[in-house]
Enzyme design. Sequence first.
Site, mmCIF file in Angstrom:
data_model
loop_
_atom_site.group_PDB
_atom_site.id
_atom_site.type_symbol
_atom_site.label_atom_id
_atom_site.label_comp_id
_atom_site.label_asym_id
_atom_site.label_seq_id
_atom_site.Cartn_x
_atom_site.Cartn_y
_atom_site.Cartn_z
ATOM 1 N N CYS A 149 -0.525 4.166 2.364
ATOM 2 C CA CYS A 149 -0.415 4.402 3.711
ATOM 3 C C CYS A 149 -0.122 2.725 4.272
ATOM 4 O O CYS A 149 0.923 2.128 4.339
ATOM 5 C CB CYS A 149 -1.573 4.724 4.243
ATOM 6 S SG CYS A 149 -1.631 4.867 6.008
ATOM 7 N N SER A 150 -1.228 2.045 4.551
ATOM 8 C CA SER A 150 -1.073 0.815 5.271
ATOM 9 C C SER A 150 -2.219 -0.086 4.927
ATOM 10 O O SER A 150 -2.501 -0.982 5.628
ATOM 11 C CB SER A 150 -0.925 1.002 6.693
ATOM 12 O OG SER A 150 -2.017 1.675 7.168
ATOM 13 N N CYS A 151 -3.155 0.093 3.708
ATOM 14 C CA CYS A 151 -4.392 -0.675 3.580
ATOM 15 C C CYS A 151 -3.803 -2.290 3.349
ATOM 16 O O CYS A 151 -2.710 -2.500 2.683
ATOM 17 C CB CYS A 151 -5.015 -0.197 2.169
ATOM 18 S SG CYS A 151 -5.855 1.249 2.510
ATOM 19 N N CYS A 208 0.828 -1.018 0.035
ATOM 20 C CA CYS A 208 0.096 0.005 -0.094
ATOM 21 C C CYS A 208 0.906 1.260 0.051
ATOM 22 O O CYS A 208 1.402 1.648 1.020
ATOM 23 C CB CYS A 208 -1.107 0.124 1.294
ATOM 24 S SG CYS A 208 -1.906 1.526 1.255
#
Lengths: 209, 101
Positions: A106-108, A103
């Site tokens: 961000c951090s999906c 991702c």
Amino acid sequence: MSSAHEHPKADIALRVKAIESLLVEKGIVEPAALDTIIDAYEHRIGPHSGARIVAKAWTDPAFKQRLLADGTGAIAELGLTGFSSEHMVVVENTPAVHNLIVCTLCSCYPWAILGLPPTWYKSFAYRSRAVIDPRSVLQEFGLEISEQVEVRVWDSNADLRYLVLPERPAGTEGMTEEQLSVLVTRNAMIGTAKVDSPKSERVASEAAP
Amino acid sequence: MNGPHDMGGMHNMGPIPIEADEPVFHSEWEAKVFAMSFATFGNYFPVDETRHASERMPPAQYLSASYYERWLYALELLITEHQLVTQAEIEERMAQLAQDR
């Protein structure tokens, strides 16, 4: 007016406590609910769910077909749909293709299926480099992918998340779905590892008459 | 939005911090920030707004903050913007808690 970013890091725990006590006091969050959320992500939600999906796909060709055609639907069949995993695409590793999930923004990540992502997945180094130099990223994980193998990188977003279906390792013929699921690691389902063959002593004991 | 969060393809971010047997949270405050965010988004603001809030962090701070520091920034921004809590209340409560320590 000051805010979080203007304060030294030492104040962070204090700031979090202050916010918590205010949100609790105002009835916006309940302490028990916070504990339940933390406990769920520390102890109940994790890569064992993803491993179940992978093991099922390895042993049930019809399920595998549905999983690759409609990840969301096939995962729902197993009752594993959950928060942050509402729309899923499953990508299959083969001798010709290796898939890697990132991702960049961000951090999906599919929380319901793999739990919360590890720090490296959320790091600037991984987010920036996975899309331009995935082979060097994989080398840092000890994974050398032959130049003959195509590396495909999938960039997740808030609405769509990915899961890698790793290759079933050699030496697992005759293993049950449950035995197989134990072999499947989190990193293998992100694409930074392959699933190892079972330990040699186990193969030996299974091969024994 | 064109900001430092749009990180795909950037150079020089260094080696990947791979940690063996990593805990889900590295400290209690990280767990609390996660849980408070989880408990409020959906009820008071959608997940997308939470990510957008962390993207509004000034670039120099974004690049020096840890993951849950960015979450904290977003949480604080959203609860104050949505007027659930005021910035003054947070500062006051922090001063109080610091005294009680």
